[in-house]
Design a protein around this motif. Structure first.
Motif, PDB file in Angstrom:
ATOM      1  N   GLY A   1       0.828  -1.190   0.000  1.00 22.74           N
ATOM      2  CA  GLY A   1       0.000   0.000   0.000  1.00 22.74           C
ATOM      3  C   GLY A   1       0.861   1.237   0.000  1.00 22.74           C
ATOM      4  N   PRO A   2       0.248   2.354  -0.037  1.00 23.13           N
ATOM      5  CA  PRO A   2      -1.212   2.566   0.009  1.00 23.13           C
ATOM      6  C   PRO A   2      -1.865   2.353  -1.357  1.00 23.13           C
ATOM      7  CG  PRO A   2      -0.102   4.675  -0.125  1.00 23.13           C
ATOM      8  CD  PRO A   2       0.978   3.623  -0.056  1.00 23.13           C
ATOM      9  N   PHE A   3      -3.136   1.986  -1.302  1.00 23.83           N
ATOM     10  CA  PHE A   3      -3.982   1.857  -2.481  1.00 23.83           C
ATOM     11  C   PHE A   3      -5.071   2.913  -2.378  1.00 23.83           C
ATOM     12  CE2 PHE A   3      -2.489  -2.450  -1.484  1.00 23.83           C
ATOM     13  CZ  PHE A   3      -1.793  -2.727  -2.656  1.00 23.83           C
ATOM     14  N   GLY A   4      -5.208   3.726  -3.408  1.00 28.03           N
ATOM     15  CA  GLY A   4      -6.247   4.742  -3.411  1.00 28.03           C
ATOM     16  C   GLY A   4      -5.847   5.945  -2.578  1.00 28.03           C
ATOM     17  N   PRO A   5      -6.759   6.833  -2.260  1.00 37.41           N
ATOM     18  CA  PRO A   5      -8.162   6.777  -2.693  1.00 37.41           C
ATOM     19  C   PRO A   5      -8.273   7.000  -4.194  1.00 37.41           C
ATOM     20  CG  PRO A   5      -7.733   8.849  -1.569  1.00 37.41           C
ATOM     21  CD  PRO A   5      -6.466   8.038  -1.491  1.00 37.41           C
ATOM     22  N   TYR A   6      -9.292   6.426  -4.761  1.00 37.63           N
ATOM     23  CA  TYR A   6      -9.458   6.443  -6.204  1.00 37.63           C
ATOM     24  C   TYR A   6     -10.407   7.550  -6.641  1.00 37.63           C
ATOM     25  CZ  TYR A   6      -7.135   2.012  -5.653  1.00 37.63           C
ATOM     26  OH  TYR A   6      -6.229   1.048  -5.317  1.00 37.63           O
TER      27      TYR A   6
ATOM     28  N   ARG B   1     -12.579   9.219   0.947  1.00 40.86           N
ATOM     29  CA  ARG B   1     -12.058   7.910   1.327  1.00 40.86           C
ATOM     30  C   ARG B   1     -10.579   8.008   1.683  1.00 40.86           C
ATOM     31  NH1 ARG B   1     -15.552   3.183   0.583  1.00 40.86           N
ATOM     32  NH2 ARG B   1     -17.427   4.118  -0.214  1.00 40.86           N
ATOM     33  N   LYS B   2     -10.117   7.110   2.538  1.00 39.29           N
ATOM     34  CA  LYS B   2      -8.713   7.055   2.929  1.00 39.29           C
ATOM     35  C   LYS B   2      -7.997   5.987   2.099  1.00 39.29           C
ATOM     36  CE  LYS B   2      -9.572   8.033   7.816  1.00 39.29           C
ATOM     37  NZ  LYS B   2      -9.417   7.445   9.162  1.00 39.29           N
ATOM     38  N   PRO B   3      -6.681   6.099   1.989  1.00 42.48           N
ATOM     39  CA  PRO B   3      -5.927   5.029   1.327  1.00 42.48           C
ATOM     40  C   PRO B   3      -6.010   3.732   2.134  1.00 42.48           C
ATOM     41  CG  PRO B   3      -4.541   6.958   1.732  1.00 42.48           C
ATOM     42  CD  PRO B   3      -5.850   7.216   2.392  1.00 42.48           C
ATOM     43  N   MET B   4      -5.924   2.609   1.440  1.00 39.31           N
ATOM     44  CA  MET B   4      -5.980   1.287   2.065  1.00 39.31           C
ATOM     45  C   MET B   4      -4.591   0.679   2.139  1.00 39.31           C
ATOM     46  SD  MET B   4      -9.125   0.316   2.824  1.00 39.31           S
ATOM     47  CE  MET B   4      -8.936  -1.443   2.929  1.00 39.31           C
ATOM     48  N   TRP B   5      -4.374  -0.119   3.167  1.00 34.67           N
ATOM     49  CA  TRP B   5      -3.155  -0.894   3.345  1.00 34.67           C
ATOM     50  C   TRP B   5      -3.560  -2.352   3.458  1.00 34.67           C
ATOM     51  CZ3 TRP B   5       1.546   1.459   3.186  1.00 34.67           C
ATOM     52  CH2 TRP B   5       1.512   2.848   3.207  1.00 34.67           C
TER      53      TRP B   5
END
Length: 127
Positions: A55-60, A66-70
């Motif tokens: 990560g991080p993935f996103g926010p898209y 939205r928050k970034p994902m791990w």
């Protein structure tokens, strides 16, 4: 190797609520845990001592606020088996059933390897 039983109990509860056993039918079945709190995902990885954090993935685009994902994941057979063993005591009935099904599937699955041109071909291992 994890040394702290309290951390393992915490990790087991976290995985019970937030983790996932990637089911047969996906490209690389194994274990995953994803959330927006990087520190929590990294603490989980330290507790079990296995797997990788990505990560991080996103926010898209199109997902305001939205928050970034791990994500933590373990996909190798031995890693998956070890994490299940470490967290087994804290798993509920549903999660234990999923873990047993995942390991049974992994034992019967033919390993795959890449040849030099990037194409996949079967790679049989001797038992």
């Amino acid at each position: 190797m994890p040394a702290d039983r309290v951390e393992l109990a915490w990790a087991s509860g976290l995985f019970e609520g937030e983790g996932c056993t990637a089911s047969p039918g996906v490209a690389n079945p194994g274990l995953q845990l994803g959330m927006t709190d990087e520190d929590t995902v990294r603490r989980f990885q330290r507790a079990v001592g296995i797997g990788v954090v990505e990560g991080p993935f996103g926010p898209y685009v199109g997902s305001p606020g939205r928050k970034p994902m791990w994500r933590w994941r373990a996909n190798a057979f031995e890693d998956t088996q070890a994490v299940i063993a470490l967290l087994w005591e804290g798993f509920g009935v549903r999660r234990r059933k999923q873990a047993v099904e995942l390991m049974a599937y992994r034992k019967t699955r033919r390993p795959r390897a890449r040849n030099g041109r990037g194409k996949r071909r079967a790679a049989w291992l001797s038992s």
